[in-house]
Write an enzyme that holds these catalytic residues in place. Structure first.
Site, PDB file in Angstrom:
ATOM      1  N   HIS A  47     139.211  87.362   8.993  1.00 58.96           N
ATOM      2  CA  HIS A  47     140.619  87.535   8.614  1.00 58.96           C
ATOM      3  C   HIS A  47     140.708  88.782   7.735  1.00 58.96           C
ATOM      4  CE1 HIS A  47     140.560  83.013   9.169  1.00 58.96           C
ATOM      5  NE2 HIS A  47     141.498  83.392   9.991  1.00 58.96           N
ATOM      6  N   ASP A  50     139.469  87.863   4.426  1.00 59.84           N
ATOM      7  CA  ASP A  50     138.024  87.633   4.297  1.00 59.84           C
ATOM      8  C   ASP A  50     137.371  88.962   3.892  1.00 59.84           C
ATOM      9  OD1 ASP A  50     137.953  84.922   5.213  1.00 59.84           O
ATOM     10  OD2 ASP A  50     138.019  85.605   7.302  1.00 59.84           O
ATOM     11  N   HIS A 211     142.406  73.639  20.997  1.00 54.81           N
ATOM     12  CA  HIS A 211     143.840  73.885  21.128  1.00 54.81           C
ATOM     13  C   HIS A 211     144.335  73.472  22.516  1.00 54.81           C
ATOM     14  CE1 HIS A 211     143.628  77.201  17.774  1.00 54.81           C
ATOM     15  NE2 HIS A 211     143.173  76.029  17.381  1.00 54.81           N
TER      16      HIS A 211
HETATM   17  C1  GLO Z   1     143.192  77.331  13.667  1.00 52.06           C
HETATM   18  C2  GLO Z   1     142.694  78.518  14.327  1.00 52.06           C
HETATM   19  C3  GLO Z   1     142.082  79.527  13.367  1.00 52.06           C
HETATM   20  C4  GLO Z   1     141.983  80.887  13.990  1.00 52.06           C
HETATM   21  C5  GLO Z   1     141.520  81.932  13.018  1.00 52.06           C
HETATM   22  C6  GLO Z   1     141.514  83.306  13.629  1.00 52.06           C
HETATM   23  O1  GLO Z   1     143.498  76.330  14.246  1.00 52.06           O
HETATM   24  O2  GLO Z   1     141.785  78.169  15.328  1.00 52.06           O
HETATM   25  O3  GLO Z   1     140.836  79.079  12.920  1.00 52.06           O
HETATM   26  O4  GLO Z   1     141.115  80.865  15.070  1.00 52.06           O
HETATM   27  O5  GLO Z   1     142.355  81.914  11.922  1.00 52.06           O
HETATM   28  O6  GLO Z   1     142.786  83.805  13.691  1.00 52.06           O
HETATM   29 MG    MG Z   2     140.487  79.382  16.428  1.00 50.84          MG
END
Ligand code: GLO
Ligand code: MG
Length: 342
Positions: A47, A50, A211
């Site tokens: 990020h 980060d 997801h």
């Molecule tokens: C959350 C996401 C998150 C993203 C990460 C990269 O559900 O999976 O972890 O992958 O922030 O943008």
């Molecule tokens: Mg993710």
């Protein structure tokens, strides 16, 4: 071709959840970087914050100096940056979403921060910007206009594409959490939106296993869809037990066959040939002691590699015979026996 793996520093964490405080002491960023090679990983997902902690309080010069320093740290460990993502969902200024906020100032702030993230990505040596559109959705439908929301996401992406002629944008869809409903819940939504942007060749997708499962869909078919369109530019492999909170379990932990099919679709379609990483997005169980809180990463990678073997030894002639005879019961039994090593 050897598979290159990546994960993000947030995947080594302190075990906090919405109901409980951290249970493990933190590892410093440098300690995390040192773990990558030991665990067999080369790519780092990051990020913006980060890389540049407290980014919203930093000047442009401070931000870029810190990015250059972090790039040096990665290089010292033989690591490369896979992707960079603006952590828009964590900002006090974008509580109600960034690009789809009802407040024009918040929308502008989200775009500005994303442009800054592009500058950081360039400094880190990657052309891949990930947009997990975390708060681009609603808790109640009436709160935002769904048509305006889609236009606003397209407009924001267009501004980012115009800002840097080399940046590529990877949309990471997720159907819910933190929002009740997200505007871009699946890869189908993400890619149709991509084709409405001003330079669709530079907009693709990142698919996370969990997801897809949260959307009631099969991750390997979702990956197949993006692969068919030449748009699968990264993955976040993990696992998920049904329709509940986002679990980020170790890859293959919940459903081995579902994991096999993800590896199968990736391997069969040459995923990785254009430099794509096999990314993970996994969380260690809260019960795990600190010194054992890297195992979920090692285990996920190991399962991927074991399943790569299972894909290689999967008897394609046998599969073809079952398909030709339309004996899907036979095929079903063969797949299960193959996974069980019988
Ligand atoms: C959350 C996401 C998150 C993203 C990460 C990269 O559900 O999976 O972890 O992958 O922030 O943008
Ligand atoms: Mg993710």
């Amino acid at each position: 071709m050897t598979t290159r793996f990546s994960f993000g520093p947030w995947n080594i964490h302190e075990g906090a959840d919405p109901f409980g405080a951290p249970v493990r002491l933190s590892y410093a960023f440098q300690e995390k970087l040192a773990a990558y090679r030991e665990l067999g990983f080369e790519g780092v997902q990051l990020h913006d914050d980060d890389i540049v902690p407290d980014i919203e309080a930093k000047t442009y010069a401070e931000t870029m100096k810190r990015a250059a320093d972090v790039r040096g740290m990665l290089e010292a460990h033989g690591l490369v940056t896979e992707i960079v993502a603006p952590r828009l969902w964590d900002s006090a200024g974008t509580i109600d979403g960034g690009f789809t906020s009802n407040d024009a100032r918040e929308r502008a702030a989200a775009i500005e921060r994303s442009k800054r993230t592009i500058d950081i990505a360039r400094e880190m040596g990657t052309d891949r910007l990930v947009l997990w559109l975390a708060r681009e959705g609603t808790y109640i439908r009436e709160a935002k206009n769904p048509v305006d929301a889609v236009h606003r996401i397209v407009e924001a992406i267009d501004q980012l594409l115009a800002y840097d002629k080399h940046i590529r944008i990877l949309i990471e869809p997720k159907p819910n959490e933190p929002m009740d409903q997200a505007y871009i819940p699946t890869i189908g939504h993400a890619l149709s939106l991509a084709w409405h942007t001003s330079d669709s060749d530079r907009v693709g997708g990142l698919i996370e296993s969990a997801h897809c499962i949260l959307a009631g869909l099969d991750p390997s078919d979702e990956m197949g869809y993006a692969l068919a369109l030449g748009k699968l530019w990264s993955v976040h492999l993990n696992d998920q037990n049904g329709l509940k909170y986002d679990q980020d379990k170790s890859f293959a932990s919940d459903n081995l066959r579902r994991a096999f099919n993800q590896v199968r679709v990736l391997v069969d379609n040459g995923y990785g040939k254009n430099g794509e990483f096999v990314g993970l997005d996994v969380k260690a169980m809260r019960t795990q002691p600190r010194e054992l809180s890297f195992k979920h990463l090692a285990n996920s990678k190991k399962m991927y590699e074991l399943l790569e073997d299972k894909v290689r030894t999967y008897d394609r002639a046998k599969e073809r015979r079952f398909i030709e005879a339309r004996d899907y019961e036979g095929l079903d039994e063969y797949v299960l026996s193959h996974l069980l090593g019988r």
